[in-house]
Design a protein around this motif. Sequence first.
Motif, short mmCIF file in Angstrom:
data_model
loop_
_atom_site.label_atom_id
_atom_site.label_comp_id
_atom_site.label_asym_id
_atom_site.label_seq_id
_atom_site.Cartn_x
_atom_site.Cartn_y
_atom_site.Cartn_z
N ALA A 171 6.98 11.66 1.15
CA ALA A 171 6.99 12.64 2.23
C ALA A 171 5.82 13.49 2.26
O ALA A 171 4.96 13.40 1.15
CB ALA A 171 8.13 13.63 1.64
N MET A 172 5.44 14.28 3.22
CA MET A 172 4.33 15.05 3.57
C MET A 172 4.25 16.07 2.17
O MET A 172 5.35 16.44 2.06
CB MET A 172 4.44 15.95 4.71
N MET A 218 0.80 -1.03 0.04
CA MET A 218 0.13 -0.15 0.07
C MET A 218 0.85 1.27 0.07
O MET A 218 1.83 1.28 0.87
CB MET A 218 -0.90 -0.04 1.41
N LYS A 219 0.67 2.00 -0.95
CA LYS A 219 1.52 3.24 -1.23
C LYS A 219 0.73 4.61 -1.00
O LYS A 219 -0.37 4.68 -1.39
CB LYS A 219 2.21 3.56 -2.47
N PHE A 220 1.35 5.44 0.04
CA PHE A 220 0.50 6.57 0.39
C PHE A 220 1.34 7.88 -0.12
O PHE A 220 2.32 7.99 0.03
CB PHE A 220 0.25 6.66 1.78
N GLY A 221 0.59 8.57 -1.16
CA GLY A 221 1.34 9.92 -1.63
C GLY A 221 1.44 10.95 -0.50
O GLY A 221 0.66 10.75 0.53
N GLY A 222 2.06 12.21 -1.02
CA GLY A 222 2.08 13.13 -0.19
C GLY A 222 0.76 13.73 0.59
O GLY A 222 0.88 14.00 1.79
N ALA A 261 -0.08 14.20 4.85
CA ALA A 261 0.44 15.50 5.17
C ALA A 261 0.31 15.94 6.39
O ALA A 261 0.97 17.05 6.71
CB ALA A 261 -0.54 16.45 4.14
N THR A 262 -0.41 15.20 7.44
CA THR A 262 -0.56 15.75 8.58
C THR A 262 -0.35 14.37 9.52
O THR A 262 -1.11 13.58 9.11
CB THR A 262 -1.63 16.61 9.11
N ASP A 266 -4.40 11.37 -4.04
CA ASP A 266 -5.62 12.54 -3.89
C ASP A 266 -6.62 12.45 -4.81
O ASP A 266 -7.54 13.53 -4.74
CB ASP A 266 -4.98 14.00 -3.52
N VAL A 267 -6.71 11.76 -5.74
CA VAL A 267 -7.65 11.43 -6.88
C VAL A 267 -8.17 10.08 -6.84
O VAL A 267 -7.41 9.19 -6.30
CB VAL A 267 -7.53 11.84 -8.15
N ASP A 268 -9.53 9.76 -7.12
CA ASP A 268 -10.13 8.32 -6.74
C ASP A 268 -9.79 7.37 -7.84
O ASP A 268 -10.45 6.34 -8.07
CB ASP A 268 -11.43 8.59 -6.42
#
Length: 412
Positions: A42-43, A6-10, A14-15, A175-177
């Motif tokens: 990174a954030m 699972m990859k999570f983008g900036g 962010a927080t 941040d887009v689906d």
Amino acid sequence: MPVLVMKFGGTSVATPDRIKRAAKRVGLEVSKGYDVIVIVSAMSGKTNELVGWVNETSPMYDAREYDAVVSSGENVTAGLMAMTLQEMSVPARSWQGWQVPLLTSSIHSAARIEEIPTHNILAKFSEGMRVAVVAGFQGISQEDRITTLGRGGSDTTAVAFAAAFSADRCDIYTDVDGVYTTDPRIAENARKLNKISFEEMLELASLGAKVLQTRSVELAMRYKVKLRVLSSFDEPSEDAGTLVCHEEEIMESNVVSGIAYSRDEAKMTLVSVADRPGIAAAIFGHLSDAGVNVDMIIQNIAEDGRTDMTFSCPTEQVMRAERALQEGSSKLHVNFQQLIADTNVAKISAVGIGMRSQSGVAAKMFKTLSDEGINIKVIATSEIKISVLIDRKYMELAVQALHDVFELEKTP
Ligand code: ADP
Ligand code: ASP
Ligand code: MG
């Protein structure tokens, strides 16, 4: 246990609050029985800030130190994500690239992944750790220096881990689906695609659609990774997002599947070059040695044994190209009268595997741009794409007009 990446983008990290939200999703997959490898960016905004600091400190920086600095944003989010999971009683720990170790080539800021030994992480999984949180974007070279994989490189880290660990799936949370017919921030009527072929995604990514780094798509295609793009803000669901898959798995698609744009293009023209055998080889060989990524090329009809040669390259490489050509002019006898750099251009591309069997796409594209009063400066085509360079100020207009004329808002 089956493995999931699972990859999570900036924006998804962010927080601390967003990290908590992402960690909950990870916890959900752990409770389904997966061992999870989480790749974090990174954030959002952090990498840009770090790049800014580097440029402020040393404009002609040492590329090894650039990587030492810009890779650091991911170290922070990896640690925070591991802590957050521990707070939720999920056994987790963080790994920086060198600890895995993720071995790369030595081309700083554009390193290629060479190997990901799995034994260290697998040993931890067998001891009961359920989540390995890995800092994306970074690795280590044979010289023991920290490297980075190019902007957007965490996508590639994720796919490479999915391949190395034979993961069931590689989910890219952003941040887009999903992947849209064009950037939804530019065209309001952009439509989310449920599936897109590797070939088309590869073209869209390399032509500027930054939703996935090009190299990540290449790796997914080569190693048959089940790759999905989805939002970390939507409620979890089995069929969320866009699946990047083989062409055969897609029943219906439009002739044009997507429109990509890149605002970071420059058009370079060498005025009055000698028209003789070997001249193109000399010019582009020299540019390639200097690390300039040339995309489109046109050579005009020669007059009196001399011709103009035009090519495009990323804006950030203009200085490098100029330096290489000035050097080349004395070393390789590529004498030219003048070198003109136009940095006010953008590249717009229409992509679709349907183009292989349908003619008239280029004509329709050119007519649409002409109806909007947009002048085409350079054209390049391949089997499944048509790209044009235009004035940057018309970029949004061109994307919307092409999206409309090819009716991409409609389901095929
Ligand atoms: P992350 O930080 O999660 O890696 P990126 O900013 O790198 O996210 O990529 C996601 C962005 O890609 C979106 O916000 C969107 O503006 C842009 N984008 C460009 N083209 C497309 C497209 N065809 N479909 C979806 N998003 C696109
Ligand atoms: N943080 C890096 C960047 O902004 C890598 C990534 O997010 O994929 O390019
Ligand atoms: Mg990205």
